[in-house]
Every structure is written in C-alpha cells, then in structure tokens.
Design an enzyme around this catalytic site. Structure first.
Site: not given
Ligand code: G3H
Ligand code: 13P
Ligand code: ZN
Length: 333
Positions: A87-88, A190-191, A266
């Site tokens: 990922d990334h 994200h987050g 995630d």
C-alpha cells in the site's frame, strides 16, 4: 490461495460489465490477529481479499514477518483467493523490496514525492510509475498507480491538500504508464476525520473515468466508514475521539455501482480492534493475558469486515477468481 490482485480485480470488473457490480475490500494488516480476523470473515463470506501492507506496517512488524503471516494465511485457506499488496509504495526501491519478499501486487503512489507529503508533478508520476510497471510486470506482479491527491494526513501519508482526479489526465496516465489499477481522488481522505459536514463523493468523476478507461481497475482509498457505534464504544470505555466521520456504506455502494473495483479500509479495522480491547480491559481489570484481549479484537475485526463484504457484495465470489498467480501473470504480461 495466493493470487495476483489482477486476478481478483478482474472478477470485479467483469461483474460490473455484466451489470452486477461488486467490489473487493483491500484490508490493511499490521499483525497476526488482524490477518486472522480478515481471513475469518473471508472464509465465512466466501469472499476474495486483498491484504495490504503499508510502509509503516512493514516497519512496525519487520517486513518479512508480516508478509510471511499473510502467506501462511493464504496457505491455510486454499479456497480463498488472497493477494498481498504493498500500500502506498513511495519509491522504486520500496516496491522492489516488496516484490522480492513476495507481494503479488504493489502500489506506487507517485502522486506524492518520496517523502509521501509533497505533491508531485504529472511527469514525475508518469516516470516513477512506468519504472515500477516495467519491473513488476516482468515478474507477473500487478501495479496500482495514483492520480490526484486525497485530502487528510494519516501518519505522514498525504499532503493535506485535495485534488480530485482529472478524467482526461487519467487516460493519458494509464496509456503512458501501463498500470493495471488506478487510485482516483473522489473526495475521500485517509483516517478517522474525513468530512466536517455531510459526506460527499464525486460520483461524476468515477462515471467519466469508468467510461474513458473501461479496462482499468478503479480504486477508492480512504474509504473507512468510521461507524458511530465503534466511536461511541471507544469513548464509553475511556477513549477520546471527537468529530470522527467516515464514508457511509451507502455512499460506497453507489461508488461501486459507478464502477469502483477496490475499496481500501484500514481505519475501521483499527477502530474495531481498539473498541474491543478497551471494553474488555475495563470489564475485566483482573485479566492480563494478551491472548484474551487480542482474541476479542480479532473477533471484532472479523465482524466489522463481514459488514463491509456484505455492503461491497464481495461474498460468494471466490469461485469467480481465476487462479492467476505470478507465473500465470508473467506469461500474460
Ligand atoms: O494509507 C494509509 C494507511 O491507512 C496506512 O497507514 O502508514 O499508518 O500504516 P500507516
Ligand atoms: P482509511 O483510513 O479510510 O481506512 O483508508 C485506508 C487506505 O486508503 C489505505 O491505503
Ligand atoms: Zn490509501
């Protein structure tokens, strides 16, 4: 069964083309219990999965440990198609190491410079992504690129600025790089703090890109739904999470109908694990065996992932995935 993510994503793309879209959840893994929770859900729902590892996860667990945990999971459940995805990835070197260790799929995020913070130029992105595609495809490995930038910053990943993906640029990017999958920016981040007001996704961008790139797998990052009940559970048992908000599952279903194939999750796994452990430790102050609270966290993860599999329509699709491992893909590329 270990396969490339192309094998899994192709099943999703074909289903979309037949008018019965479903998406694959790509779940982040940091330790054994998380992987076990994901596999418990996959086995029960008969769902193929992409298990993904970030650079932070590889550093935390030591890369070989983590990748071998996923390999073991795939070996222990031969009926479940599993791809191991970086990922990334931020550079050619990171990607090379991941492939050498056994990832069957990699992401090179050239939308940002190597520091994973500074937005890059289109030309830089094309260059680094093309280098990765050449190396990966020679080895049968699937490649995901990213164009556009997500808002939000999660543990050093992200610039904090949002640039939605330009559909015409996406066409040029895919033609010049040869990527299999493309992460597009459609308003997610994200987050655990994704939106201040109402959650809004740019469905028109998905629609345009899907029309222009009918054979590219489309990826939505930053797609945790941050369930209010998990946030409440964390806060009830001593946590402090304020104004957390994710992408509602209904919005993700709509994105799938417009043509998204891979959905990255995630934060929801972190929330499920933390909520379960917090509650367990408050309710059982006398317990100190990590196996007891990690077992509870594993079950909470499995439950949360099953809900995603239901919402994304992934259940029951294990038999649609062709057995394309690295050798098979090497011959195809
Ligand atoms: O895209 C970011 C993922 O949520 C991974 O985050 O680098 O903290 O493991 P991490
Ligand atoms: P979330 O933070 O919404 O779970 O997104 C994860 C992700 O995009 C990993 O690449
Ligand atoms: Zn991401």
């Amino acid at each position: 069964m270990l396969v490339t993510s192309k094998a899994i994503l192709e099943a999703s793309l074909q289903a979309y083309k037949k008018g019965q879209p479903f998406a694959i959840g790509a779940y982040n893994v940091n330790n054994m219990e998380q992987m076990q929770g994901i596999m418990m859900a996959a086995q029960e729902k008969k769902a193929p999965i992409i298990a993904q590892v970030s650079r932070g996860a590889l550093k935390y667990a030591q890369d070989k440990y983590l990748i071998n945990i996923i390999k073991s999971a795939a070996e222990l459940a031969p009926e479940v198609p599993v791809a191991i995805h970086l990922d990334h990835g931020n550079s050619f070197e990171t990607v090379k190491r991941a492939i050498d260790l056994g990832c069957t799929s990699v992401m090179i995020d050239g939308s940002l410079m190597e520091d994973s913070k500074t937005p890059s130029t289109f030309e830089y992105n094309v260059k680094v992504t093309s280098e990765v595609v050449k190396y990966a495809h020679d080895r049968g490995v699937t490649v995901e690129g990213e164009l556009g930038t997500l808002g939000g910053i999660e543990d050093g990943v992200g610039s904090g600025q949002t640039h939605l993906t330009d559909p015409d640029e996406a066409v040029e990017f895919v033609e010049r790089t040869g990527v299999d999958a493309l992460a597009i920016s459609i308003g997610t981040s994200h987050g655990a703090f994704k939106f201040k007001g109402e959650a809004k996704l740019a469905y028109d961008i998905i629609e345009k890109i899907r029309k222009l790139l009918p054979d590219t797998y489309l990826v939505s990052h930053g797609s945790s739904s941050v369930p209010a009940e998990l946030v409440d559970q964390i806060n009830k048992y001593g946590g402090k999470l304020e104004h957390a908000q994710g992408v509602p599952l209904e919005a993700l279903k709509k994105a799938i109908a417009y043509g998204i194939n891979k959905i990255n999750v995630d934060t929801d796994i972190r929330l499920a694990a933390t909520a379960a452990v917090r509650q367990f430790l408050v309710e059982h102050p006398e317990k100190f065996d990590p196996r007891e609270y990690l077992k509870v966290s594993r079950e909470a993860i499995a439950n949360e992932i099953k809900k995603r599999m239901d919402a994304f329509g992934t259940g029951g699709h294990i038999t649609d995935v062709p057995n394309w491992g690295l050798e098979e893909m090497k011959a195809r590329y």
